[in-house]
Design a protein around this motif. Structure first.
Motif, PDB file in Angstrom:
ATOM      1  N   UNK A  98      55.317   0.273  -4.023  1.00  0.00           N
ATOM      2  CA  UNK A  98      56.206  -0.407  -2.899  1.00  0.00           C
ATOM      3  C   UNK A  98      57.073   0.908  -2.837  1.00  0.00           C
ATOM      4  N   UNK A  99      57.920   1.322  -3.707  1.00  0.00           N
ATOM      5  CA  UNK A  99      58.734   2.143  -3.669  1.00  0.00           C
ATOM      6  C   UNK A  99      58.305   3.401  -2.664  1.00  0.00           C
ATOM      7  N   UNK A 100      57.376   3.774  -3.355  1.00  0.00           N
ATOM      8  CA  UNK A 100      56.735   5.196  -2.976  1.00  0.00           C
ATOM      9  C   UNK A 100      56.379   4.984  -1.317  1.00  0.00           C
ATOM     10  N   UNK A 101      56.014   3.958  -0.946  1.00  0.00           N
ATOM     11  CA  UNK A 101      55.503   3.730   0.296  1.00  0.00           C
ATOM     12  C   UNK A 101      56.780   3.488   1.137  1.00  0.00           C
ATOM     13  N   UNK A 102      57.751   3.049   0.626  1.00  0.00           N
ATOM     14  CA  UNK A 102      58.920   2.906   1.515  1.00  0.00           C
ATOM     15  C   UNK A 102      59.671   4.208   1.532  1.00  0.00           C
ATOM     16  N   UNK A 103      59.665   4.966   0.310  1.00  0.00           N
ATOM     17  CA  UNK A 103      60.039   6.235   0.213  1.00  0.00           C
ATOM     18  C   UNK A 103      59.618   7.293   1.399  1.00  0.00           C
ATOM     19  N   UNK A 104      58.174   7.288   1.561  1.00  0.00           N
ATOM     20  CA  UNK A 104      57.445   7.922   2.594  1.00  0.00           C
ATOM     21  C   UNK A 104      57.892   7.612   4.104  1.00  0.00           C
ATOM     22  N   UNK A 105      58.035   6.036   4.347  1.00  0.00           N
ATOM     23  CA  UNK A 105      58.706   5.637   5.697  1.00  0.00           C
ATOM     24  C   UNK A 105      59.904   6.333   5.775  1.00  0.00           C
ATOM     25  N   UNK A 106      60.943   6.351   4.741  1.00  0.00           N
ATOM     26  CA  UNK A 106      62.136   6.912   4.923  1.00  0.00           C
ATOM     27  C   UNK A 106      62.283   8.495   5.370  1.00  0.00           C
ATOM     28  N   UNK A 107      61.411   9.082   4.400  1.00  0.00           N
ATOM     29  CA  UNK A 107      60.995  10.497   4.662  1.00  0.00           C
ATOM     30  C   UNK A 107      60.796  11.086   5.979  1.00  0.00           C
ATOM     31  N   UNK A 108      59.721  10.034   6.775  1.00  0.00           N
ATOM     32  CA  UNK A 108      59.213  10.263   7.818  1.00  0.00           C
ATOM     33  C   UNK A 108      60.325  10.093   8.801  1.00  0.00           C
ATOM     34  N   UNK A 109      61.017   8.850   8.704  1.00  0.00           N
ATOM     35  CA  UNK A 109      62.151   8.643   9.567  1.00  0.00           C
ATOM     36  C   UNK A 109      63.316  10.013   9.629  1.00  0.00           C
ATOM     37  N   UNK A 110      63.377  10.632   8.569  1.00  0.00           N
ATOM     38  CA  UNK A 110      64.537  11.845   8.277  1.00  0.00           C
ATOM     39  C   UNK A 110      63.959  12.841   9.288  1.00  0.00           C
ATOM     40  N   UNK A 111      62.640  13.094   8.907  1.00  0.00           N
ATOM     41  CA  UNK A 111      61.990  14.202   9.450  1.00  0.00           C
ATOM     42  C   UNK A 111      62.131  14.072  11.002  1.00  0.00           C
ATOM     43  N   UNK A 112      62.058  12.957  11.558  1.00  0.00           N
ATOM     44  CA  UNK A 112      61.808  12.772  12.878  1.00  0.00           C
ATOM     45  C   UNK A 112      63.206  12.886  13.679  1.00  0.00           C
ATOM     46  N   UNK A 113      64.214  12.403  12.887  1.00  0.00           N
ATOM     47  CA  UNK A 113      65.691  12.390  13.196  1.00  0.00           C
ATOM     48  C   UNK A 113      66.013  13.789  13.296  1.00  0.00           C
ATOM     49  N   UNK A 114      65.618  14.503  12.018  1.00  0.00           N
ATOM     50  CA  UNK A 114      66.024  16.087  11.889  1.00  0.00           C
ATOM     51  C   UNK A 114      65.575  16.869  12.975  1.00  0.00           C
ATOM     52  N   UNK A 115      64.237  16.535  13.250  1.00  0.00           N
ATOM     53  CA  UNK A 115      63.324  17.216  14.282  1.00  0.00           C
ATOM     54  C   UNK A 115      64.241  17.121  15.944  1.00  0.00           C
TER      55      UNK A 115
END
Length: 554
Positions: A345-362
């Protein structure tokens, strides 16, 4: 904004006090008059290195002081001062001295500070172009923040900062969970063995203390029984306390019948005393029987205490902590049994947060590139009038890899220039010559003035190597910039000097073999004469005076 500057015993200056105002202030004078001494003195106030060679000949120490108006409370300078517990209100007074031994003192509003802190404060007060080549705009480390301030997209920056914090937090939680699981799995067999051992021991909270008390009783059983027996005999033989209480009860009961129950309270007290006496006798008998009940009881207690102490040594804890240790082993085994699902569950949530950061940084990279294009276009418009029509200014925004991720995104930002059509772009402070660099700085500052932190800017001979229409363009841009920040310019150009709102003349005099430098603000008529001198040289002609008046009209 710089309000005043006081100098004592610096090189050729023995005593000098200058008051400054807003707008464009120009400083002129013959070569060697001492203009650089003024900048050296200001540099001391801003945190430049102090050297004894600056002390005036014949003096024991130099001193420089300055007063500045302060920006609002939300400024970086206000935050820096508060962080270092410096009490300031509307103005900032800086005093610095140095003696012949090299011992110096620095005070900010009468509070002593270090040279390092003074340099940080100075960087937020004044920006000097022409001497400190690694500060402000010339330092690539500042380019990203400068571009962000120019672009003015705080919502995008805040979104990246929040996304980074969210991603960093969940990543840390996942790493800690993985580490705990790995540690637990490596000890799984031991954990199961240790837990089984503790569960079989069936240890109870506080058991060791109870056993120790019981052991103490059994070790002193003979003395205790003797004393209990003595107490029993005292209550039952000889005086026979129970019999005496019953006899007293009977007597009071008879007396009570003659006074309509007036002695009921006495009867109740005797009744309670008789109950307590019988209860005491019963407990004495029981205590004596318990001590005699099992001759092996002491051995059993000794064995139990030995087992508890042995388990405590094995697990490196106190006996009282064994129950807690047992629960800890259960928890660690639960992490092995149920932690896998939680980790996923933590890994899935981490991937979601990672993707959100990538989108914001882009998104931030996109708006940065848009701001860079806008800034480049504005700078390029400024270059032709400054006689740099062949130069190219370009802001590079390059997204970095994951190792460069942070609260401000992953981009690296660099201001680059090419001074000739076929030249490659390169770092601003590496490619441009001294005169070109000053003009690039001016072009940048004209467009960035509204976003800067400093309220005072100094340009040292920005007009070097130029004249005519180019110098006129430099003067115009300095005047435009001075509408937003205080500008001090050291110049040899009459075109630049004619734009000054305030005009200071630096002069050197020698009296009785003692040379001193002085500075004074010129009156209106004197300004025209000084510009005529700058145009004509040593002999001022009527034509030069007419040209000076024409420049001032413009």
């Amino acid at each position: 904004m710089l309000q005043s500057l006081s100098i004592r015993n610096v090189v050729l200056i023995d005593k000098l006090d200058i008051d400054f105002n807003s707008g464009l202030s120009v400083m002129t004078g013959e070569t060697g008059a001492g203009k650089s001494i003024l900048l050296d003195s200001l540099g001391l106030i801003l945190g430049a290195r102090a050297e004894t060679g600056l002390i005036r000949s014949g003096a024991e120490k130099l001193s420089v002081s300055a007063e500045f108006d302060l920006p609002g409370k939300g400024s970086p300078l206000a935050a820096l001062l508060a962080e270092n517990d410096l009490d300031v209100e509307d103005s900032l007074q800086i005093k610095r001295s140095l003696d012949r031994s090299g011992k110096g003192k620095i005070f900010v509003n009468d509070q002593p500070v270090s040279a390092r802190l003074l340099k940080e404060i100075g960087a937020n007060l004044v920006e000097v172009h022409g001497q400190f080549d690694n500060q402000g705009l010339l330092n690539p480390a500042n380019h990203r923040d400068i571009l962000d301030a120019f672009g003015n997209y705080p919502d995008v920056l805040n979104a990246v900062r929040q996304a980074w914090e969210d991603y960093k937090k969940i990543r840390k939680e996942r790493e800690e969970t993985e580490s705990a699981m790995a540690e637990a799995q490596s000890d799984e067999d031991n954990l199961r063995h240790w837990l089984k051992e503790l569960e079989q021991a069936d240890i109870q909270d506080g058991e060791a203390e109870v056993l120790a008390q019981k052991r103490q009783e059994l070790m002193n059983a003979e003395k205790i029984i003797e004393n209990l027996s003595c107490a029993y005999k005292s209550l039952t033989q000889g005086s026979d306390v129970s019999g005496a209480l019953r006899k007293a009860q009977s007597a009071i009961d008879k007396a009570n019948s003659h006074v309509d129950g007036r002695y009921d309270e006495i009867m109740n007290m005797l009744e309670q005393a008789l109950i307590d006496c019988n209860e005491a006798l019963s407990q004495i008998e029981e205590a004596s029987q318990n001590l005699n009940a099992d001759d092996n009881q002491l051995d059993n207690i000794e064995s139990r205490l030995f087992l508890l102490k042995d388990l405590a040594r094995k697990h490196r804890c106190n006996v009282d902590e064994l129950c807690q240790m047992r629960e800890e082993f259960k928890t660690r085994l639960d992490k092995i049994e149920y932690g896998g699902e939680n980790l996923e569950n933590l890994r899935r949530e981490e991937q979601q947060k990672r993707l959100a950061y990538i989108n914001a940084a882009n998104r931030l990279s996109t708006v940065r590139r848009e701001a860079a294009k806008k800034l480049d276009a504005l700078i390029m418009q400024e270059l032709p009038p400054l006689k740099m029509e062949k130069a190219r200014f370009e802001t590079f925004v390059e997204p970095g890899g994951e190792n460069s991720w942070g609260a401000s995104g992953s981009d690296s930002v660099a201001f680059t220039v090419a001074t000739n059509p076929n030249s490659p772009q390169g770092p601003l402070n590496k490619i441009a010559s001294g005169g070109e660099l000053s003009r690039f700085m001016l072009a940048l500052k004209v467009n960035l003035a509204a976003t800067g932190n400093v309220s005072t800017m100094v340009f040292d001979e920005i007009d070097a190597g130029i004249g005519g229409a180019t110098a006129q363009a430099v003067g115009e841009r300095l005047a435009r910039l001075a509408q937003q920040v205080q500008i001090l310019v050291v110049t040899h150009s009459p075109q630049v000097a004619s734009r000054g709102k305030h005009h200071f003349k630096v002069e050197k005099r020698t009296v009785e073999n003692i040379t001193t430098t002085s500075v004074r603000e010129l009156e209106t008529a004197e300004v025209s004469e000084e510009i005529a001198r700058m145009l004509a040289g040593e002999t001022i002609t009527d034509a030069a005076r007419a040209a000076a008046k024409e420049l001032l009209k413009k």
